[in-house]
Scaffold this motif. Structure first.
Motif, short mmCIF file in Angstrom:
data_model
loop_
_atom_site.label_atom_id
_atom_site.label_comp_id
_atom_site.label_asym_id
_atom_site.label_seq_id
_atom_site.Cartn_x
_atom_site.Cartn_y
_atom_site.Cartn_z
N PRO A 33 10.65 2.33 -3.62
CA PRO A 33 9.97 1.72 -4.76
C PRO A 33 8.67 2.41 -5.14
O PRO A 33 8.13 2.16 -6.21
N GLY A 34 8.18 3.31 -4.32
CA GLY A 34 6.96 4.04 -4.66
C GLY A 34 7.28 5.35 -5.37
O GLY A 34 7.23 5.44 -6.60
N LEU A 35 7.64 6.36 -4.61
CA LEU A 35 7.86 7.70 -5.14
C LEU A 35 9.03 7.79 -6.12
O LEU A 35 8.86 8.22 -7.26
N CYS A 36 10.21 7.39 -5.68
CA CYS A 36 11.40 7.56 -6.53
C CYS A 36 11.38 6.67 -7.77
O CYS A 36 11.83 7.09 -8.84
N LEU A 58 0.83 -1.20 0.00
CA LEU A 58 0.00 0.00 0.00
C LEU A 58 0.86 1.26 0.00
O LEU A 58 0.53 2.26 -0.65
N MET A 59 1.98 1.21 0.70
CA MET A 59 2.89 2.35 0.73
C MET A 59 3.57 2.54 -0.63
O MET A 59 3.79 3.67 -1.06
N VAL A 60 3.89 1.44 -1.30
CA VAL A 60 4.45 1.54 -2.64
C VAL A 60 3.44 2.19 -3.59
O VAL A 60 3.77 3.09 -4.36
N ILE A 61 2.19 1.75 -3.50
CA ILE A 61 1.14 2.32 -4.34
C ILE A 61 0.95 3.81 -4.01
O ILE A 61 0.82 4.64 -4.91
N ALA A 62 0.94 4.15 -2.73
CA ALA A 62 0.78 5.56 -2.34
C ALA A 62 1.92 6.41 -2.89
O ALA A 62 1.70 7.52 -3.40
N GLY A 63 3.15 5.90 -2.80
CA GLY A 63 4.29 6.62 -3.35
C GLY A 63 4.19 6.78 -4.85
O GLY A 63 4.51 7.84 -5.41
N ALA A 64 3.72 5.73 -5.52
CA ALA A 64 3.55 5.79 -6.97
C ALA A 64 2.48 6.78 -7.37
O ALA A 64 2.60 7.46 -8.40
N LEU A 65 1.44 6.87 -6.56
CA LEU A 65 0.37 7.84 -6.84
C LEU A 65 0.87 9.27 -6.77
O LEU A 65 0.32 10.16 -7.42
N VAL A 66 1.92 9.50 -6.01
CA VAL A 66 2.54 10.82 -5.93
C VAL A 66 3.60 10.97 -7.02
O VAL A 66 3.67 11.98 -7.71
N GLY A 67 4.43 9.95 -7.18
CA GLY A 67 5.59 10.03 -8.08
C GLY A 67 5.25 10.14 -9.55
O GLY A 67 5.86 10.93 -10.28
N SER A 82 9.79 1.00 7.88
CA SER A 82 9.53 0.22 6.68
C SER A 82 8.53 0.92 5.76
O SER A 82 8.70 0.95 4.54
N ALA A 83 7.49 1.49 6.34
CA ALA A 83 6.46 2.16 5.54
C ALA A 83 7.05 3.34 4.78
O ALA A 83 6.78 3.52 3.59
N LEU A 84 7.89 4.12 5.43
CA LEU A 84 8.53 5.26 4.77
C LEU A 84 9.49 4.79 3.68
O LEU A 84 9.54 5.36 2.59
N HIS A 85 10.22 3.74 3.97
CA HIS A 85 11.16 3.18 2.99
C HIS A 85 10.41 2.76 1.72
O HIS A 85 10.84 3.06 0.61
#
Length: 124
Positions: A69-72, A4-13, A61-64
């Motif tokens: 793999p999400g935002l960057c 879910l955190m990867v998806i959230a980062g991707a939604l921003v990135g 872990s959530a921030l990582h």
């Protein structure tokens, strides 16, 4: 939870990559793809910061997963970088293609290194 955190980062990135690329490229009347160059440098610096922080301190872990793999991962774009470099070479702008390839790799490595050093200095 990590996915879910990867998806959230991707939604921003992903939208950030597109909007930044368009904004930067609109300000440059050049054959070089400055928008892609900019987002790739930002992603390399972000991953360097994340790596440096994880090395010097504990990163949740959530921030990582959100940042790495999400935002960057969605902020950077190796496929567009490759396509634009090949397109430059194919249209006869071989010098620009070479500059794009070399500068993109060297500057990306430098940004990652500097991000890691900055994080190390901040978290020591």
């Amino acid at each position: 939870m990590n996915w879910l955190m990867v998806i959230a980062g991707a939604l921003v990135g992903a939208p950030l990559r597109y909007l930044t690329d368009r904004a930067v490229q609109a300000r440059h009347d050049s054959a070089l793809p400055w928008g892609t160059f900019t987002v790739n440098l930002a992603a390399c610096a972000g991953l360097g910061l994340l790596t440096g922080a994880a090395t010097a301190a504990t990163v949740p872990s959530a921030l990582h997963h959100f940042v790495g793999p999400g935002l960057c991962a969605t902020l950077s774009t190796y496929s567009t970088f490759s396509y634009e470099t090949v397109r430059l070479a194919g249209t006869g702008a071989r010098f620009h293609a070479a500059v794009n390839a070399v500068a993109g790799v060297v500057a990306g490595l430098a940004a990652a290194f500097l991000g890691g050093e900055l994080a190390g200095a901040l978290f020591r």
